[in-house]
Design a protein around this motif. Structure first.
Motif, mmCIF file in Angstrom:
data_model
loop_
_atom_site.group_PDB
_atom_site.id
_atom_site.type_symbol
_atom_site.label_atom_id
_atom_site.label_comp_id
_atom_site.label_asym_id
_atom_site.label_seq_id
_atom_site.Cartn_x
_atom_site.Cartn_y
_atom_site.Cartn_z
ATOM 1 N N LEU A 63 1.081 -7.600 -2.052
ATOM 2 C CA LEU A 63 1.955 -6.699 -2.801
ATOM 3 C C LEU A 63 2.085 -7.183 -4.234
ATOM 4 C CD1 LEU A 63 4.816 -6.354 -0.155
ATOM 5 C CD2 LEU A 63 2.932 -4.760 -0.548
ATOM 6 N N ASP A 64 2.152 -6.233 -5.170
ATOM 7 C CA ASP A 64 2.449 -6.627 -6.547
ATOM 8 C C ASP A 64 3.964 -6.762 -6.716
ATOM 9 O OD1 ASP A 64 3.558 -4.094 -6.995
ATOM 10 O OD2 ASP A 64 1.826 -3.342 -8.105
ATOM 11 N N THR A 65 4.407 -7.026 -7.920
ATOM 12 C CA THR A 65 5.825 -7.304 -8.144
ATOM 13 C C THR A 65 6.722 -6.098 -7.877
ATOM 14 O OG1 THR A 65 5.516 -6.830 -10.499
ATOM 15 C CG2 THR A 65 5.367 -9.138 -9.801
ATOM 16 N N SER A 66 6.157 -4.886 -7.881
ATOM 17 C CA SER A 66 6.943 -3.685 -7.605
ATOM 18 C C SER A 66 6.967 -3.336 -6.125
ATOM 19 C CB SER A 66 6.377 -2.496 -8.386
ATOM 20 O OG SER A 66 5.133 -2.070 -7.842
ATOM 21 N N GLY A 67 6.221 -4.079 -5.317
ATOM 22 C CA GLY A 67 6.116 -3.762 -3.900
ATOM 23 C C GLY A 67 4.968 -2.838 -3.569
ATOM 24 N N ALA A 68 4.151 -2.501 -4.573
ATOM 25 C CA ALA A 68 2.997 -1.644 -4.326
ATOM 26 C C ALA A 68 1.867 -2.455 -3.695
ATOM 27 C CB ALA A 68 2.521 -0.996 -5.619
ATOM 28 N N LEU A 69 1.064 -1.762 -2.894
ATOM 29 C CA LEU A 69 -0.045 -2.395 -2.187
ATOM 30 C C LEU A 69 -1.224 -2.636 -3.114
ATOM 31 C CD1 LEU A 69 0.281 0.123 0.721
ATOM 32 C CD2 LEU A 69 0.630 -2.329 1.052
ATOM 33 N N SER A 112 0.836 6.858 12.261
ATOM 34 C CA SER A 112 1.171 6.523 13.647
ATOM 35 C C SER A 112 2.055 5.293 13.762
ATOM 36 C CB SER A 112 -0.103 6.320 14.462
ATOM 37 O OG SER A 112 -0.839 5.214 13.973
ATOM 38 N N PHE A 113 2.121 4.472 12.707
ATOM 39 C CA PHE A 113 3.050 3.352 12.734
ATOM 40 C C PHE A 113 3.609 3.123 11.339
ATOM 41 C CE2 PHE A 113 5.120 -0.517 13.853
ATOM 42 C CZ PHE A 113 5.328 -0.400 15.214
ATOM 43 N N VAL A 114 4.905 2.792 11.278
ATOM 44 C CA VAL A 114 5.581 2.501 10.021
ATOM 45 C C VAL A 114 6.307 1.171 10.157
ATOM 46 C CG1 VAL A 114 5.878 4.964 9.531
ATOM 47 C CG2 VAL A 114 7.743 3.688 10.611
ATOM 48 N N ALA A 115 6.549 0.525 9.025
ATOM 49 C CA ALA A 115 7.264 -0.754 9.008
ATOM 50 C C ALA A 115 8.101 -0.848 7.748
ATOM 51 C CB ALA A 115 6.281 -1.912 9.068
ATOM 52 N N LEU A 116 9.270 -1.443 7.871
ATOM 53 C CA LEU A 116 10.153 -1.668 6.734
ATOM 54 C C LEU A 116 9.909 -3.044 6.138
ATOM 55 C CD1 LEU A 116 13.445 -0.256 8.260
ATOM 56 C CD2 LEU A 116 12.232 0.717 6.306
ATOM 57 N N ALA A 117 10.011 -3.126 4.811
ATOM 58 C CA ALA A 117 9.945 -4.419 4.140
ATOM 59 C C ALA A 117 11.226 -5.195 4.432
ATOM 60 C CB ALA A 117 9.785 -4.211 2.641
ATOM 61 N N PRO A 118 11.173 -6.522 4.368
ATOM 62 C CA PRO A 118 12.410 -7.298 4.500
ATOM 63 C C PRO A 118 13.458 -6.812 3.494
ATOM 64 C CG PRO A 118 10.501 -8.752 4.534
ATOM 65 C CD PRO A 118 9.988 -7.381 4.193
ATOM 66 N N GLY A 119 14.642 -6.578 3.970
ATOM 67 C CA GLY A 119 15.692 -6.031 3.119
ATOM 68 C C GLY A 119 15.802 -4.522 3.178
ATOM 69 N N GLY A 120 14.746 -3.851 3.671
ATOM 70 C CA GLY A 120 14.803 -2.420 3.928
ATOM 71 C C GLY A 120 14.691 -1.518 2.721
ATOM 72 N N ALA A 121 14.220 -2.027 1.571
ATOM 73 C CA ALA A 121 14.135 -1.182 0.376
ATOM 74 C C ALA A 121 12.855 -0.362 0.329
ATOM 75 C CB ALA A 121 14.236 -2.040 -0.884
ATOM 76 N N ARG A 122 11.839 -0.765 1.074
ATOM 77 C CA ARG A 122 10.559 -0.063 1.065
ATOM 78 C C ARG A 122 10.067 0.157 2.490
ATOM 79 N NH1 ARG A 122 10.294 -3.971 -2.698
ATOM 80 N NH2 ARG A 122 9.100 -5.325 -1.306
ATOM 81 N N THR A 152 5.859 -8.302 5.010
ATOM 82 C CA THR A 152 6.542 -9.537 4.635
ATOM 83 C C THR A 152 6.958 -9.414 3.171
ATOM 84 O OG1 THR A 152 4.549 -10.696 3.884
ATOM 85 C CG2 THR A 152 5.051 -10.775 6.244
ATOM 86 N N ASP A 153 7.480 -10.486 2.613
ATOM 87 C CA ASP A 153 7.917 -10.437 1.221
ATOM 88 C C ASP A 153 6.757 -10.243 0.257
ATOM 89 O OD1 ASP A 153 10.680 -10.733 1.651
ATOM 90 O OD2 ASP A 153 10.464 -12.907 1.863
ATOM 91 N N ASP A 154 5.567 -10.733 0.624
ATOM 92 C CA ASP A 154 4.464 -10.708 -0.340
ATOM 93 C C ASP A 154 3.228 -9.933 0.116
ATOM 94 O OD1 ASP A 154 3.574 -12.437 1.611
ATOM 95 O OD2 ASP A 154 3.191 -14.128 0.264
ATOM 96 N N ALA A 155 3.252 -9.371 1.338
ATOM 97 C CA ALA A 155 2.052 -8.696 1.833
ATOM 98 C C ALA A 155 2.389 -7.781 2.995
ATOM 99 C CB ALA A 155 1.004 -9.726 2.271
#
Length: 385
Positions: free
Chosen positions: A131-137, A60-70, A112-115
């Motif tokens: 987030l881990d270094t790959s952007g995974a939760l 029901s809701f989505v969000a982009l990471a800063p920079g839009g890669a994820r 955000t960049d880290d969470a």
């Protein structure tokens, strides 16, 4: 699922990407709903053909990471989950994994960049997913809350409905307790709070509203040096917009409130404001109204606004019919071209009519016209990528 426009957005001068979250279409979560991608011409408002980018339960809701890669998406279910995706060069979504949301019925998130920060509506829990270094939760840090409001049907307990960033800190809008709940931005401090006693209460209550107001979403009017001049809060239960101004030490106080719309009540029903957002320059405020099914437009008069000045004033300009029913969310497109825009383009997710509509809102008088429409099953949010 085709647009009413006959021309191709691909040939437009300013094509943008939109990401859509949806609800199940009359069935249980996981029945085929998912995240959609499409393009929009930011000069004309023409919509392109939609593509189902990922099938996932009740996003029901989505969000982009800063920079839009994820991209990250809630699963608004009783169990509650959040999924991450890498956006591929071709615009696809490659799964990065799914973790619990830290509460029940998550309905909003920001990255955000880290969470990823999550509002869990069902039990009112605010959760932070590092987030881990790959952007995974990774596993959530849970920060609960207590409290009620006078509306015994809707405010029997806390209901976190929205997470905003205010001067860098996360602020949770709690419909159930008529409060804004503020937290530190540091993951170390959040982890300490989450592991603390007494249900991990908030760092502070940033603002309170009249009992039964039911705050739902907010917009931040930025000031100088990163400090906000004001917050505009749409309240679902009393159908108003509250103007909050800084009161020192990270707190805010109500300076004024106005009716969210001048549109008449639907026969036998009520009006329920949903989302609120500002134009890029902060001169216009938009509020989606479920019930009357209009977009309400205000002029923001901010002469002297700021911590030491007068509160900004909201002047209602117009209510524009949406061409759809039950607007749950919308996106105000960043202006195309250079210079001061004469219009704003607003893309609206109409939940009950299963369509997107694009409104062209005139800056001079706030009046709007419908410029395009697209069928999408039960859209719940729209985010510009």
């Amino acid at each position: 699922m085709t647009s009413t426009s006959t021309s191709s957005v691909a040939s437009g001068t300013d094509s943008r990407t939109l990401w859509l979250g949806t609800y199940p279409d009359g069935a249980a979560p996981g029945s085929g709903e998912g995240i959609w991608r499409l393009s929009v011409d930011a000069s004309t408002g023409e919509l392109g053909d939609p593509v189902l980018a990922a099938v996932t339960p009740s996003p029901s809701f989505v969000a982009l990471a800063p920079g839009g890669a994820r991209l990250y998406a809630v699963s608004e279910t009783e169990e509650g989950a959040v999924s991450g995706f890498e956006i591929t060069p071709g615009g696809g979504l490659a799964p990065l994994g799914t973790v619990p949301s830290g509460g029940t019925y998550p309905c909003h998130l920001v990255a955000t960049d880290d969470a990823v920060r999550v509002a869990n509506y069902g039990d009112g829990t605010f959760a932070v997913l590092p987030l881990d270094t790959s952007g995974a939760l990774t596993a959530p840090l849970r920060l609960g809350h207590r409290g009620t409001g006078p509306d015994t049907e809707r405010q029997e307990g806390p209901h976190a409905h929205f997470v905003a960033e205010v001067a860098g800190d996360p602020v949770v809008v709690d419909l159930g307790t008529d409060e804004l709940r503020a937290y530190p931005r540091s993951l170390a401090e959040l982890r300490s709070l989450a592991e603390g006693p007494d249900g991990a209460g908030p760092a502070r209550i940033a603002a309170t509203f009249p009992g039964g107001a039911g705050p739902r979403h907010l917009a931040v009017l930025d000031g100088e040096h990163g400090a906000p001049d004001a917050l505009f809060v749409a309240t679902e239960l009393d159908a108003r917009v509250y103007v909050l101004v800084p009161a020192g030490d990270g707190a805010f106080e109500v300076a004024a409130s106005v009716e969210a719309t001048a549109a008449p009540l639907p026969e036998g029903g009520r009006n329920y404001p949903s989302h609120v957002a500002l134009s890029t320059d902060g001169s216009r405020l938009f509020v989606a109204i479920r019930g009357a099914d209009v977009l309400s437009t205000f002029s923001v008069v901010r002469d002297g606004a700021g911590p030491d000045g007068a509160a900004p004033v909201l002047e209602h300009l117009a209510d524009t019919p949406l061409g759809g029913a039950w607007p749950r969310h919308f996106a105000v497109l960043a202006p195309a071209g250079e210079g001061a825009p004469e219009v704003d383009l607003v893309v609206v997710a109409n939940q009950n009519s299963s369509n997107l509509t694009v409104l062209r809102i005139d800056r001079a008088d706030g009046a709007g016209t419908l410029v395009d429409e697209l069928a999408i099953p039960v859209p719940a949010c729209v985010v510009e990528g």
